[in-house]
Motif scaffolding. Structure first.
Motif, PDB file in Angstrom:
ATOM      1  N   TYR A 169       0.791  -1.210  -0.031  1.00 57.21           N
ATOM      2  CA  TYR A 169       0.112   0.004  -0.089  1.00 57.21           C
ATOM      3  C   TYR A 169       0.662   1.312   0.110  1.00 57.21           C
ATOM      4  O   TYR A 169       0.545   2.271  -0.678  1.00 57.21           O
ATOM      5  CB  TYR A 169      -0.822   0.102   1.111  1.00 57.21           C
ATOM      6  CG  TYR A 169      -2.025  -0.977   1.059  1.00 57.21           C
ATOM      7  CD1 TYR A 169      -3.243  -0.750   0.250  1.00 57.21           C
ATOM      8  CD2 TYR A 169      -2.184  -2.126   1.477  1.00 57.21           C
ATOM      9  CE1 TYR A 169      -4.216  -1.522  -0.114  1.00 57.21           C
ATOM     10  CE2 TYR A 169      -2.917  -2.918   1.605  1.00 57.21           C
ATOM     11  CZ  TYR A 169      -4.245  -2.771   0.626  1.00 57.21           C
ATOM     12  OH  TYR A 169      -5.293  -3.484   0.590  1.00 57.21           O
ATOM     13  N   GLU A 170       2.004   1.194   0.802  1.00 61.83           N
ATOM     14  CA  GLU A 170       2.840   2.497   0.689  1.00 61.83           C
ATOM     15  C   GLU A 170       3.530   2.758  -0.524  1.00 61.83           C
ATOM     16  O   GLU A 170       3.676   3.898  -0.955  1.00 61.83           O
ATOM     17  CB  GLU A 170       4.078   2.004   1.735  1.00 61.83           C
ATOM     18  CG  GLU A 170       3.280   2.190   3.211  1.00 61.83           C
ATOM     19  CD  GLU A 170       4.224   1.615   4.393  1.00 61.83           C
ATOM     20  OE1 GLU A 170       5.538   1.300   3.948  1.00 61.83           O
ATOM     21  OE2 GLU A 170       3.846   1.468   5.536  1.00 61.83           O
ATOM     22  N   ALA A 171       3.646   1.558  -1.329  1.00 65.07           N
ATOM     23  CA  ALA A 171       4.522   1.619  -2.599  1.00 65.07           C
ATOM     24  C   ALA A 171       3.319   2.328  -3.398  1.00 65.07           C
ATOM     25  O   ALA A 171       3.576   3.358  -4.200  1.00 65.07           O
ATOM     26  CB  ALA A 171       4.633   0.498  -3.547  1.00 65.07           C
ATOM     27  N   ALA A 172       2.231   1.980  -3.387  1.00 62.19           N
ATOM     28  CA  ALA A 172       1.034   2.435  -4.257  1.00 62.19           C
ATOM     29  C   ALA A 172       0.795   3.997  -4.123  1.00 62.19           C
ATOM     30  O   ALA A 172       0.589   4.747  -4.824  1.00 62.19           O
ATOM     31  CB  ALA A 172      -0.343   1.602  -4.065  1.00 62.19           C
ATOM     32  N   GLU A 173       0.844   4.237  -2.526  1.00 59.15           N
ATOM     33  CA  GLU A 173       0.771   5.470  -2.193  1.00 59.15           C
ATOM     34  C   GLU A 173       1.784   6.682  -2.765  1.00 59.15           C
ATOM     35  O   GLU A 173       1.446   7.787  -3.278  1.00 59.15           O
ATOM     36  CB  GLU A 173       0.705   5.600  -0.554  1.00 59.15           C
ATOM     37  CG  GLU A 173      -0.355   6.688  -0.237  1.00 59.15           C
ATOM     38  CD  GLU A 173      -0.595   6.614   1.344  1.00 59.15           C
ATOM     39  OE1 GLU A 173      -0.439   7.514   2.044  1.00 59.15           O
ATOM     40  OE2 GLU A 173      -0.614   5.164   1.639  1.00 59.15           O
ATOM     41  N   LEU A 174       3.037   6.077  -2.787  1.00 58.66           N
ATOM     42  CA  LEU A 174       3.957   6.529  -3.295  1.00 58.66           C
ATOM     43  C   LEU A 174       3.864   6.998  -4.642  1.00 58.66           C
ATOM     44  O   LEU A 174       4.434   8.053  -5.368  1.00 58.66           O
ATOM     45  CB  LEU A 174       5.367   5.950  -3.122  1.00 58.66           C
ATOM     46  CG  LEU A 174       6.027   6.085  -1.565  1.00 58.66           C
ATOM     47  CD1 LEU A 174       7.423   5.291  -1.481  1.00 58.66           C
ATOM     48  CD2 LEU A 174       6.161   7.658  -1.116  1.00 58.66           C
ATOM     49  N   ASP A 175       3.348   6.249  -5.469  1.00 60.31           N
ATOM     50  CA  ASP A 175       3.115   6.431  -6.858  1.00 60.31           C
ATOM     51  C   ASP A 175       1.926   7.156  -7.064  1.00 60.31           C
ATOM     52  O   ASP A 175       1.623   7.456  -8.297  1.00 60.31           O
ATOM     53  CB  ASP A 175       3.031   4.861  -7.506  1.00 60.31           C
ATOM     54  CG  ASP A 175       4.481   4.105  -7.568  1.00 60.31           C
ATOM     55  OD1 ASP A 175       5.379   4.739  -7.378  1.00 60.31           O
ATOM     56  OD2 ASP A 175       4.268   2.856  -7.476  1.00 60.31           O
ATOM     57  N   GLY A 176       1.427   7.520  -5.856  1.00 62.50           N
ATOM     58  CA  GLY A 176       0.311   8.637  -6.515  1.00 62.50           C
ATOM     59  C   GLY A 176      -0.934   7.927  -6.754  1.00 62.50           C
ATOM     60  O   GLY A 176      -1.842   8.674  -7.394  1.00 62.50           O
TER      61      GLY A 176
END
Lengths: 299, 309
Positions: B201-208
């Motif tokens: 989820y954090e990765a997805a969040e970083l990817d906007g």
């Protein structure tokens, strides 16, 4: 009981503090629309209970007008139920059937589950698939021939005649759930027992079984609920109040007349037999959750 | 696995001992299940090839596939077949949608989450017969909660005899099932949800990624195994449905399920041969569906089985 759940990972499936970041991601305050959904879900879950209790407290005109709150609440329906010998018999039958079936299933299933979870074994995958496939059997496929067999050998309309087929469905459920619990016990414990010279069976009985008590308790709850709830075998294989368990007694309670159903009494009887199970869920909800998910997700 | 850590010289002797023990420990359960599942089903197949009625006590006549032909050319069987699949399709899809929503809700951090979880679980504790009675009282004409509220508010449906018409009766049966068993689907999906790592989820969040994008592209695909598993369990259960229509309508107004039809022939009409043929047909239907599921929808079960080895 609840202290036993303490360190088991699955017991805390829904609450364990792992990955707190994700859970706290975004706001800890919910969007108003989400609250609407929360309230809708709660209402959907609770309103039927309210209506059941409400109906059980009403008599006569107050019942037939369907008042939202009983204007003259009465416990008369409950008295009627408790004075009904057939209901009391059914209650006794259900308790005997559920306790015996659960106990026997747990004993045999703990053996089988241990072997399947821990021991080297030929054709393990095939055996597991077979066990799993028994859970998909429609009860009617067993009930129809059992009806004939039991009539021939005199087990029709007896408690034993119900316990035996119910065991067939309780066993795979218990084996499946227990297998996943046994898998979670650290292997080192058995290894050290082996080092001390214990045979695999002794290791199972003296080391593993005591540690598996929480898993056994959880499995017992799930099996008990499912046996208590089972209806088709019960209605096919019994005919007299002497052998009828609660669900059948209640179902036939309701069928007296199409126009004048004793809804008040039926509701009271329903409330009476629901209370113990609701208490069980309130007390052991973590275990029920872990049991329901352990067998399924963890395999 | 840990067994491998033992020096090979000691393994083979214990291997044999273990295999022997494993056989002994599994045998009792397998024998019970074989005796009480396989033997009766074999006997049911034999019964289904005979004309046998309790009424004509003891008079049994071999008729071959006549009972099956009679069933498969009857309207009753196909009506029950259609109704059972309609019921299963409606209730399982509702349970999966509602169950996924509930699981997402239970996975959020908010005050009152544990209360919500307990409340949601309560219907699971109620026995199916009681759940049927509860929904029956809610839909009673005039005196039921739903009919009452609808007619007070002047909404349509207040004057409908809900259990007296096919479509409405079916709707009540589906609702009663959804009410009782959605918690089961929700918990399995919740367990699947909690296995997804926070990093994803954090990765997805970083990817906007937006919340919706995250849900569609990450959560749903990763949840698929759990949803399929819930679907399998719930479908098998729904295809065997008996208690709900039995109590709510006694099978009237075209709500008879496959299991109910077999039961009626067997117990009420005392036709053991026909009843057995119908129960074997029900059995085969459920088997075929489970094979299709495992073959096309779920690698899960096979993966689980493999893991066990």
């Amino acid at each position: 009981m609840s202290t036993l759940t303490a360190e088991r990972p699955t017991a805390e499936l829904a609450t364990r503090p792992k990955a707190p970041k994700r859970r706290l991601r975004g706001e800890s305050k919910l969007h108003p629309l989400v609250w609407v959904f929360v309230i809708a879900v709660m209402g959907f879950s609770l309103i039927p209970f309210y209506w059941l209790v409400n109906t059980s407290l009403k008599k006569g005109a107050s019942l037939s007008q369907g008042e939202l709150f009983p204007s003259q609440p009465t416990l008369e329906n409950y008295l009627v139920v408790f004075q009904n010998p057939e209901f009391l018999l059914a209650l006794r039958n259900s308790v005997i059937i559920a306790v015996v079936t659960t106990t026997v299933a747990l004993v045999f299933a703990s053996f089988a589950a241990y072997a399947l979870a821990r021991l080297k074994m030929r054709r393990k995958a095939m055996i597991l698939t077979l066990i799993l496939s028994v859970t998909t059997f429609p009860a009617i496929a067993i009930a129809a021939p059992m009806f004939s067999i039991w009539r021939e050998i005199g087990l029709y309309d007896t408690l034993l005649g119900l316990i035996i087929p119910k065991l067939t469905f309780a066993l795979p459920l218990a084996i499946y759930t227990l297998t996943s619990f046994f898998k979670e016990i650290p292997r080192e414990l058995e290894e050290s027992a082996y080092m001390d010279g214990a045979t695999p069976f002794v290791a199972f009985r003296k080391v593993i079984l005591p540690l598996a008590v929480p898993g056994l308790a959880t499995t017992a709850i799930l099996v008990f609920i499912s046996v208590w709830n089972e209806f088709l075998l019960a209605v096919t294989l019994t005919t007299s109040p002497e052998a009828r368990p609660v669900p059948v007694a209640i179902a036939f309670f309701s069928g007296t007349s199409e126009f004048e159903q004793p809804l008040g009494t039926i509701s009271a009887a329903s409330v009476i037999i629901t209370i113990p199970l609701v208490i069980l869920v309130l007390l052991c909800q973590k275990r029920i959750v872990s049991g329901m998910t352990a067998g399924a997700v963890k395999g | 696995m840990a067994i491998k850590t033992i020096p090979p010289s000691r393994t083979s002797g214990r291997d044999r001992a273990e295999r022997k023990l494993a056989f002994r420990m599994t045998a009792p359960s397998l024998v019970i299940m074989a005796l009480v599942a396989a033997v009766p089903i074999g006997y049911a197949i034999w019964l289904s090839l005979n004309q046998y009625s309790v009424r004509t006590a003891g008079l049994s006549r071999f008729v071959g596939l006549d009972n099956y032909i009679a069933a498969l050319t009857s309207n009753e069987w196909w009506a029950a077949f259609g109704q059972t699949f309609l019921f299963a399709g409606l209730s399982v899809s509702l349970e999966l949608i509602l169950g996924t929503a509930m699981a997402l809700l239970l996975n959020l951090a908010f005050k009152g989450r544990s209360v919500l979880r307990t409340v949601v679980l309560l219907p699971y504790a109620i026995i199916t017969v009681v759940s049927a009675i509860t929904w029956q009282t809610m839909f009673q004409p005039n005196m039921g909660l739903v009919t009452n509220v609808l007619s007070t508010l002047g909404l349509p449906g207040g004057d409908v005899v809900w259990l007296g018409e096919h479509g409405y009766a079916m709707a009540v049966i589906v609702m009663a099932d959804v009410w009782k068993t959605t918690p089961f689907a929700a918990l399995i999906i919740l367990a699947g949800l909690q296995v997804i790592s926070a990093e994803t989820y954090e990765a997805a969040e970083l990817d906007g990624a937006s919340k919706w994008q995250t849900f569609v592209n990450i959560t749903l695909p990763l949840l698929r195994p759990a949803i399929v598993l819930a679907a399998i369990f719930r479908t098998m259960d729904a295809l065997r449905v008996f208690d709900l229509p039995f109590v709510l309508t006694r099978g009237a107004n075209g709500t008879e399920s496959m299991s109910m039809l077999a039961y009626t022939q067997l117990r009420e009409n005392r036709l053991v041969g026909e009843g057995s043929a119908l129960s074997i047909l029900t059995f085969l239907t459920v088997m075929v569906v489970s094979v299709i599921y495992v073959r096309f929808a779920g690698g899960n079960i096979r993966d689980v089985a493999k893991e066990e080895q």
